[in-house]
Structures are given as C-alpha cells and as structure tokens.
Design an enzyme around this catalytic site. Sequence first.
Site, PDB file in Angstrom:
ATOM      1  N   HIS A 175      13.061   6.265  -0.217  1.00  0.00           N
ATOM      2  CA  HIS A 175      11.701   6.417   0.314  1.00  0.00           C
ATOM      3  C   HIS A 175      10.666   5.536  -0.401  1.00  0.00           C
ATOM      4  CE1 HIS A 175      11.653   9.481  -2.910  1.00  0.00           C
ATOM      5  NE2 HIS A 175      10.345   9.317  -2.948  1.00  0.00           N
ATOM      6  N   LYS A 179       8.255   0.170  -3.911  1.00  0.00           N
ATOM      7  CA  LYS A 179       7.459   0.062  -5.141  1.00  0.00           C
ATOM      8  C   LYS A 179       7.910  -1.102  -6.005  1.00  0.00           C
ATOM      9  CE  LYS A 179       5.815   4.784  -5.574  1.00  0.00           C
ATOM     10  NZ  LYS A 179       5.934   6.014  -6.364  1.00  0.00           N
ATOM     11  N   HIS A 204       3.327  -0.093  -0.698  1.00  0.00           N
ATOM     12  CA  HIS A 204       4.763   0.108  -0.964  1.00  0.00           C
ATOM     13  C   HIS A 204       5.494   0.642   0.266  1.00  0.00           C
ATOM     14  CE1 HIS A 204       3.868   4.442  -1.645  1.00  0.00           C
ATOM     15  NE2 HIS A 204       5.133   4.631  -1.419  1.00  0.00           N
TER      16      HIS A 204
HETATM   17 FE   LIG Z   1       5.843   6.787  -1.627  1.00  0.00          FE
HETATM   18 FE   LIG Z   2       8.855   9.613  -4.587  1.00  0.00          FE
END
Ligand SMILES: [Fe+2]
Ligand SMILES: [Fe+2]
Length: 338
Positions: A175, A179, A204
Amino acid sequence: MIYSIFSVPINEKSISGYCALTKKLINVPDMYNIPSNLPSSFNSSFDMITGYKTVSSLTTPLVSSDKRLLGVIQVLNAKDKSGRIIPFSADDEIIFTHFANTASSALERAHFTRAMILRMIKMSELRDPKETGAHVNRVAGYAVDIYDRWAYHHKVPPVEKEKFRDILRVGSMFHDIGKIAISDTILKKPARFTPEEYQIMQTHAAYGASLFTDTTFPGDILSKDIALTHHENWDGTGYPGWVDPATGKIEKADADCKPLGKKGEEIPLGGRIVAIADVFDALCSRRVYKEPWGENEVLEEMKKLSGSKFDPELMEYFFEVLPNIKQTQNQFPDSPDN
Ligand SMILES: [Fe+2]
Ligand SMILES: [Fe+2]
C-alpha cells in the site's frame, strides 16, 4: 483436526520422509505390507482416526531445476474401472512424474515471486522506518480479516473469495510502496509535516500505483487500486482523487482544476478496506509525534470516522471481526526499537 499442519521428519522411517531423503519415486502396492527392500513402515494412525483404508500409494519428490528438494507429493488408492483398489501402474508412474515436474516448476516460480515481493517490501522498509515488515504484515492480515467478513455477507463463492484474499494480502503489503519516491528529509522527519511537506508526502499514492500500471494481472490491478486509493475518504475528502497514475493526468477536476476526490463506491473495495486497516494500525502504533493510543480510544475514533472517512458497511464488518484483528495484531508485534 486431521487436516491440520503436522511435521514428518526427512528420514527413512516413513514413505514420504524416505522419498524426500532419496529424491526417488516410491510405488507401494500395499501400505500394510511394505516390501522388505524399503526401510520405511506405515503409520496407520490417520487411517484409524478417519476410517479411510490406505492400500496403494505412489510418492514422488518435487525437485527444483537445480535439484533442490521443494517437497513431496503422494497419491493413494488407485482404482480400476469397477472402483476396486489396485496398485499404481508403470503408466501411472510416468503421468505422476510429469505432474510432479509441472508442480515443481509452479512452486519454484511461486517461491521466486514471493521472494521478489518480500524484497520490494524490504526496500520500502529501508527507506521508511515507519513502514516496517510488522506493519505491512498486520495491515495485510487485517485487510484479509475484513474482506472475509465482506465476502461472507455478500455470499462470494469460495473459489472467488480465495483468489481475491490471496491477491489482497499481497496488494495490501504494497500500500505504501510509493514512499520510496519521497525524499529522506520528509520521509524520516522526526516531527509532524508542514502543509507543503504533507502535500509532497501525498504523492506516494500515485507513485506507488504507477508501479503497477503496465500489466493486466488481477493481482497488479488490485495492488494499483490499493496504492492509489488507500487515502481516499468515503465522503470524497481524501487524496489523490481522480488522477491517472500512469500519466499523472487529472481525470475529473473541481472548480479550482484540482482532482476531485473519489467517494463512496468510486473507491475500489481493496482501497476502502486497506484505508481502515492502515489507520487502525497507525492509531495503535507509536509514531515520532505520538504514543500508541489505548484500545478504547482507538475504537472510539474508528467509530467516529465511519461514514466520513471509512465505508460504514465495512466498518460494521471491522467490528464483527475485531477478535481476529487483535489476533493478527499479536501475531506481528513491532520490534522493541520501533
Ligand atoms: Fe499511505
Ligand atoms: Fe502504512
């Protein structure tokens, strides 16, 4: 109970253990009368518990292309046309060996894919100290718990349910993979973000989704949906809204030419589920700017956000499976230095 996981040592005592040891096919016409050239004996306790009578058996190793043992498969009780149990034939041995070779390649591919997935997750963990292995495992576990309940209420057929829960587990782990595209100064900032930093942080979601836009595998499509929409809110106030992660183009804009937020069932099921799982885990965990919240406080907050941030139907299921969720939580504790 009898179908639960149990261990068989790799040694000559059992037929499957001996097969693993020697990596050779073993054909036994009668398990209660094992030929004297084999050192193994038959453990009849499973027959006793189940009432099943094992007679003939054919056991073969699953071996990788570089000759590593991956496992052993065994078939029992060959039957003739009239249903009478007979020994496995030489033809059966050929067919079974062919089947085992195909199964070995599939297993090898699955091991390889799994290792690659874990490596990708490890990479994002190296970048973002909050995105630990324990966190992604917990989020994936909660997501599957919530989906199971949704599937039960929506009467999803078992095969379809199994398929979705498998890809949901992996997709949930990815998920926050986007990032890795966020700079260290923001990602590792030991304090709350400024509004500008928060805006960068929000990218992200689309970055993560962009990793999965070039294939049509159901697992990749779900991973894309989850990465893209796990910060959307049920009431349309989340981010990134209607953007195409492959091109960055805005698909639906508001009066200020900013992407409209996705709302309600415009947000894919996977994204709606992971939104709940991710926030629940964040509230229960320590962050640089906060201590973990107490259980009652967390559940109060989750309830409060139902219908605004979270899909209210899924929130009902979240509370229904809370005991399973707590079990998942205990299964993957944070390491003491987190
Ligand atoms: Fe997130
Ligand atoms: Fe997370």
